[in-house]
Design an enzyme around this catalytic site. Structure first.
Site, PDB file in Angstrom:
ATOM      1  CG  HIS A   5      -1.513  30.019  45.800  1.00 48.48           C
ATOM      2  ND1 HIS A   5      -1.895  28.954  45.490  1.00 48.48           N
ATOM      3  CD2 HIS A   5       0.110  29.968  47.023  1.00 48.48           C
ATOM      4  CE1 HIS A   5      -0.183  27.724  45.406  1.00 48.48           C
ATOM      5  NE2 HIS A   5       0.679  28.871  45.892  1.00 48.48           N
ATOM      6  CD  GLU A  26      -4.423  27.586  45.133  1.00 44.13           C
ATOM      7  OE1 GLU A  26      -4.251  26.595  45.542  1.00 44.13           O
ATOM      8  OE2 GLU A  26      -3.865  28.102  44.490  1.00 44.13           O
ATOM      9  NE  ARG A  84       1.670  24.393  42.552  1.00 37.54           N
ATOM     10  CZ  ARG A  84       2.244  25.571  43.340  1.00 37.54           C
ATOM     11  NH1 ARG A  84       2.107  25.677  44.825  1.00 37.54           N
ATOM     12  NH2 ARG A  84       3.170  26.141  43.073  1.00 37.54           N
TER      13      ARG A  84
HETATM   14  C1  DGY Z   1       4.964  29.248  44.002  1.00 40.35           C
HETATM   15  O1  DGY Z   1       5.932  29.797  43.869  1.00 40.35           O
HETATM   16  O2  DGY Z   1       5.218  27.855  43.712  1.00 40.35           O
HETATM   17  C2  DGY Z   1       4.504  29.144  45.627  1.00 40.35           C
HETATM   18  O3  DGY Z   1       3.382  28.421  45.470  1.00 40.35           O
HETATM   19  C3  DGY Z   1       3.539  30.004  45.405  1.00 40.35           C
HETATM   20  O4  DGY Z   1       3.275  30.991  46.483  1.00 40.35           O
END
Ligand code: DGY
Length: 329
Positions: free
Chosen positions: A285, A267, A238
């Site tokens: 992402h 983001e 993240r």
């Molecule tokens: C999630 O599912 O948390 C991932 O970041 C998706 O790519």
């Protein structure tokens, strides 16, 4: 009456078919972009279930508007986009999709390691812009990956999968985690060490922790300065775990060699400084973005919804306690 399920985005058909087969009244945001908040507030009013994306902020206002809401099924493993504590207080079950996207996310991490070490995206731009005139012994030299040390921050499912793959590439593995992982250590000859020691010793530092209050800005300028000047930072977890301006500063001033990023602090905005740098590879992402994985996620997210609405046990219920954030990843 059929239960109403609101989907904030169209998901792969496998999930939609499953919901249809269970006699749900499905309403899907028809646009190929995140649902407008006003529309979500309207649609949630009579919804029994919500299937949402990591890009949807499901806060108190949305939860309060969902007067009939029984389940929030997140189409992701991470669930920092949802006020889980508040949802649970209102007896709304929150679910996620752990496990099935472990390998895909580990693979994108490896892709970023290769991209930064061997300057893949920079080299691609070089060829496209007509700069490749002749082979040169010193052209776009990168760094070896084999024999280097990979520091894994957060050794849950994804972190361990990265470690296993990297071990296969001949990397040495060290990790930082709240608990020891003895079977992983045995499998890849890994050592558990402190975060400062990991930052100092690693040639590649890769982040695999969830975003919670305690992990926001875990990597700032102080931590980047602990890293080797020849080291790379990889983040496919993240964005806000890394202080993005500090990272831009570190990359600009060669405090570290480079970075591979799949996620961003604000983001989908990307720090403009990152866009100008050659020593960073930036992806939109894509951690779980394979056809197979996204289809499996659609099935699990639909199954989670159906299970709760039918009063059965869903396997992937998110608990409001913070330590479960770690366990469930
Ligand atoms: C999630 O599912 O948390 C991932 O970041 C998706 O790519």
């Amino acid at each position: 009456m059929k239960p109403k399920i609101y989907l904030t985005r169209k998901i792969p058909s496998e999930g939609i078919e499953l919901l249809k087969a269970h006699n749900c009244h499905i309403v899907i945001n028809p646009l190929d972009k995140p649902v407008n908040r006003k529309i979500l507030l309207k649609e949630i009013k009579d919804a029994d279930g919500l299937l949402c994306m990591l890009s949807d902020r499901i806060d108190k206002e949305i939860i309060d508007a969902g007067v009939k809401l029984r389940v929030i099924s997140n189409y992701a493993v991470g669930y920092d986009n949802i006020d889980v504590n508040y949802a649970c207080k209102k007896n709304i079950t929150v679910t996620n999709t752990p496990g099935i996207l472990t390998e895909a996310t580990a693979e994108i991490t490896l892709a970023l390691i290769f991209a930064v070490a061997r300057r893949v995206t920079e080299a691609d731009r070089f060829v496209r812009t007509g700069k490749f005139k002749v082979w040169s012994p010193t052209l776009l030299l990168g760094r070896d990956i084999h024999g280097k040390t990979l520091g894994i921050v957060g050794c849950g499912r994804i972190g361990q999968s990265v470690g296993i793959k990297a071990h296969g590439l001949g990397m040495k593995i060290i990790y930082y985690n709240h608990s020891a992982k003895p079977s992983f250590e045995k499998k890849v000859s890994a050592r558990k060490i402190s975060l400062p020691a990991l930052l100092k010793q690693s040639d590649f530092v890769t982040l695999h922790i969830p975003l919670i209050e305690q992990t926001k800005y875990l990597v700032g300028l102080k931590e980047l300065k602990m890293m080797k000047r020849t080291a790379y930072l990889i983040n496919a977890s993240r964005g806000p775990i890394v202080h993005e301006s500090a990272l831009v500063y570190a990359l600009r001033h060669n405090i570290i060699a480079g970075a591979g990023l799949d996620v961003y602090e604000k983001e989908p905005q990307v720090h403009p400084g990152l866009l100008k740098l050659n020593n960073v590879t930036i992806l939109p992402h894509l951690g779980s973005a394979t056809i197979e994985t996204r289809a499996r996620m659609a099935i699990i997210a639909a199954e989670n919804l159906i299970a709760v609405l039918e009063g059965k046990k869903s396997h992937f219920v998110v608990q409001p306690r913070r330590d479960n954030h770690r366990r469930n990843r």
